[in-house]
Design a protein around this motif. Structure first.
Motif, mmCIF file in Angstrom:
data_model
loop_
_atom_site.group_PDB
_atom_site.id
_atom_site.type_symbol
_atom_site.label_atom_id
_atom_site.label_comp_id
_atom_site.label_asym_id
_atom_site.label_seq_id
_atom_site.Cartn_x
_atom_site.Cartn_y
_atom_site.Cartn_z
ATOM 1 N N MET A 227 0.778 -0.931 0.073
ATOM 2 C CA MET A 227 0.173 0.101 -0.101
ATOM 3 C C MET A 227 1.102 0.777 -0.012
ATOM 4 N N ASN A 228 2.338 1.658 0.132
ATOM 5 C CA ASN A 228 2.734 2.376 -0.127
ATOM 6 C C ASN A 228 2.875 2.928 -1.190
ATOM 7 N N ILE A 229 3.066 4.314 -1.283
ATOM 8 C CA ILE A 229 2.549 5.288 -3.273
ATOM 9 C C ILE A 229 5.369 5.597 -3.046
ATOM 10 N N GLY A 230 5.232 4.868 -3.875
ATOM 11 C CA GLY A 230 6.661 4.958 -4.687
ATOM 12 C C GLY A 230 6.784 5.184 -6.292
ATOM 13 N N LEU A 231 7.945 5.369 -6.222
ATOM 14 C CA LEU A 231 8.273 5.607 -8.048
ATOM 15 C C LEU A 231 7.341 4.630 -8.713
ATOM 16 N N LYS A 232 7.830 2.829 -8.132
ATOM 17 C CA LYS A 232 7.636 2.117 -8.872
ATOM 18 C C LYS A 232 5.681 2.151 -9.142
ATOM 19 N N ASP A 233 5.143 2.817 -8.686
ATOM 20 C CA ASP A 233 3.473 2.985 -9.019
ATOM 21 C C ASP A 233 3.040 4.057 -10.204
ATOM 22 N N PHE A 234 4.139 5.192 -10.347
ATOM 23 C CA PHE A 234 4.424 5.862 -11.580
ATOM 24 C C PHE A 234 4.772 5.069 -13.009
ATOM 25 N N ASN A 235 5.517 4.114 -12.933
ATOM 26 C CA ASN A 235 5.760 3.290 -13.795
ATOM 27 C C ASN A 235 4.685 2.631 -14.625
ATOM 28 N N LEU A 236 3.623 2.352 -15.610
ATOM 29 C CA LEU A 236 2.492 1.431 -15.716
ATOM 30 C C LEU A 236 2.457 0.114 -16.139
ATOM 31 N N ASP A 237 3.511 0.164 -16.285
ATOM 32 C CA ASP A 237 4.389 -1.295 -17.468
ATOM 33 C C ASP A 237 3.916 -1.941 -15.878
ATOM 34 N N LYS A 238 4.316 -1.367 -14.620
ATOM 35 C CA LYS A 238 4.645 -2.100 -13.668
ATOM 36 C C LYS A 238 3.380 -3.143 -13.377
ATOM 37 N N ASN A 239 2.985 -4.543 -12.914
ATOM 38 C CA ASN A 239 1.963 -5.001 -12.643
ATOM 39 C C ASN A 239 1.917 -5.798 -10.724
ATOM 40 N N ASN A 240 1.851 -4.354 -10.799
ATOM 41 C CA ASN A 240 1.598 -4.147 -8.875
ATOM 42 C C ASN A 240 -0.134 -5.313 -8.258
ATOM 43 N N LYS A 241 0.007 -5.057 -6.688
ATOM 44 C CA LYS A 241 -1.278 -6.056 -6.482
ATOM 45 C C LYS A 241 -2.577 -4.826 -6.787
ATOM 46 N N TYR A 242 -1.854 -3.472 -5.989
ATOM 47 C CA TYR A 242 -2.749 -2.218 -6.028
ATOM 48 C C TYR A 242 -2.181 -1.439 -6.621
ATOM 49 N N ASN A 243 -3.063 -0.521 -8.119
ATOM 50 C CA ASN A 243 -1.942 1.053 -8.901
ATOM 51 C C ASN A 243 -1.806 1.766 -7.503
ATOM 52 N N LEU A 244 -1.951 2.590 -8.531
ATOM 53 C CA LEU A 244 -1.403 4.209 -7.873
ATOM 54 C C LEU A 244 -3.279 4.776 -7.235
ATOM 55 N N LEU A 245 -4.052 4.731 -7.901
ATOM 56 C CA LEU A 245 -5.133 4.851 -8.168
ATOM 57 C C LEU A 245 -5.862 4.365 -7.396
ATOM 58 N N GLN A 246 -6.174 3.241 -6.632
ATOM 59 C CA GLN A 246 -6.340 1.773 -5.808
ATOM 60 C C GLN A 246 -5.973 2.534 -4.580
ATOM 61 N N LYS A 247 -4.180 2.831 -4.574
ATOM 62 C CA LYS A 247 -3.518 3.063 -3.204
ATOM 63 C C LYS A 247 -4.788 4.528 -2.961
ATOM 64 N N LEU A 248 -4.555 5.596 -4.111
ATOM 65 C CA LEU A 248 -5.069 7.035 -3.160
ATOM 66 C C LEU A 248 -6.847 6.215 -2.831
ATOM 67 N N VAL A 249 -7.279 5.758 -3.231
ATOM 68 C CA VAL A 249 -8.565 5.490 -2.832
ATOM 69 C C VAL A 249 -8.767 4.744 -1.207
ATOM 70 N N HIS A 250 -8.021 4.172 -1.125
ATOM 71 C CA HIS A 250 -7.353 4.009 -0.231
ATOM 72 C C HIS A 250 -6.835 4.843 0.724
ATOM 73 N N ILE A 251 -6.641 5.468 1.277
ATOM 74 C CA ILE A 251 -6.096 6.457 1.828
ATOM 75 C C ILE A 251 -7.096 7.136 2.336
ATOM 76 N N TRP A 252 -7.653 7.972 0.747
ATOM 77 C CA TRP A 252 -8.704 8.832 1.159
ATOM 78 C C TRP A 252 -9.942 7.881 1.586
ATOM 79 N N PHE A 253 -10.558 6.952 2.057
ATOM 80 C CA PHE A 253 -11.364 6.267 2.686
ATOM 81 C C PHE A 253 -10.561 5.754 4.244
ATOM 82 N N SER A 254 -9.530 5.844 4.127
ATOM 83 C CA SER A 254 -8.840 5.847 5.493
ATOM 84 C C SER A 254 -9.261 6.710 6.305
ATOM 85 N N VAL A 255 -8.500 7.893 5.405
ATOM 86 C CA VAL A 255 -8.947 9.959 6.432
ATOM 87 C C VAL A 255 -9.857 10.003 7.121
#
Length: 171
Positions: free
Chosen positions: A67-95
């Motif tokens: 769930m950490n946001i890092g430089l890898k999240d801006f690489n659209l070719d990377k296949n992470n479990k959660y993309n940047l938008l999903q991480k931001l949604v999680h953070i916003w809901f958490s707040v």
């Protein structure tokens, strides 16, 4: 496996608590009169328990790095479990959830709810006004954000995420 059964159960129990809180919080404001305060408070306590469970699980049982946001999240070719938008949604809901919980607990001291000794004099009237304003604003933001969350998960290009949360199927 995208989500474990316990994570899916947490998600849907959390959704249930938030929906009950929205109905019991907003319906009296639009003219539906019923004894809502105890249902609202108990649903809030349930949400607090779920949130504490999720925080414990996230810290001690899960890999928080996903769930950490890092430089890898801006690489659209990377296949992470959660993309940047999903991480931001999680953070916003958490707040929003944490703000609604904190303001709700504070409001309980001015209400007559189960398990709380009512004491409306612990804060000044103006401070109570700010707390009620915060709770109301965050409630409206949660309502809007929940509707957006549902909308985007019903869109064709995102239905895989919905299926994974419902049935643990990726496609």
């Amino acid at each position: 496996m995208r989500h474990q059964a316990i994570d899916r159960a947490y998600h849907w129990l959390n959704a249930l608590a938030v929906v009950v809180l929205m109905f019991t919080g907003f319906l009296p404001k639009v003219g539906f009169n019923f004894n809502w305060i105890d249902i609202h408070w108990l649903s809030g306590v349930f949400l607090i328990c779920l949130t504490l469970f999720h925080i414990y699980r996230a810290i001690f049982k899960l890999d928080t790095r996903s769930m950490n946001i890092g430089l890898k999240d801006f690489n659209l070719d990377k296949n992470n479990k959660y993309n940047l938008l999903q991480k931001l949604v999680h953070i916003w809901f958490s707040v929003l959830i944490l703000l609604i919980i904190i303001s709700g607990i504070m409001m309980a001291f001015k209400a007559d709810v189960i398990g709380v000794n009512r004491n409306p004099y612990i804060l000044e009237e103006q401070t109570w006004g700010w707390i009620y304003l915060l709770h109301g604003l965050v409630s409206v933001m949660l309502l809007a954000f929940t509707m957006i969350h549902i909308y985007f998960n019903l869109r064709k290009e995102n239905r895989a995420y919905l299926r994974s949360m419902l049935f643990n199927k990726r496609s």
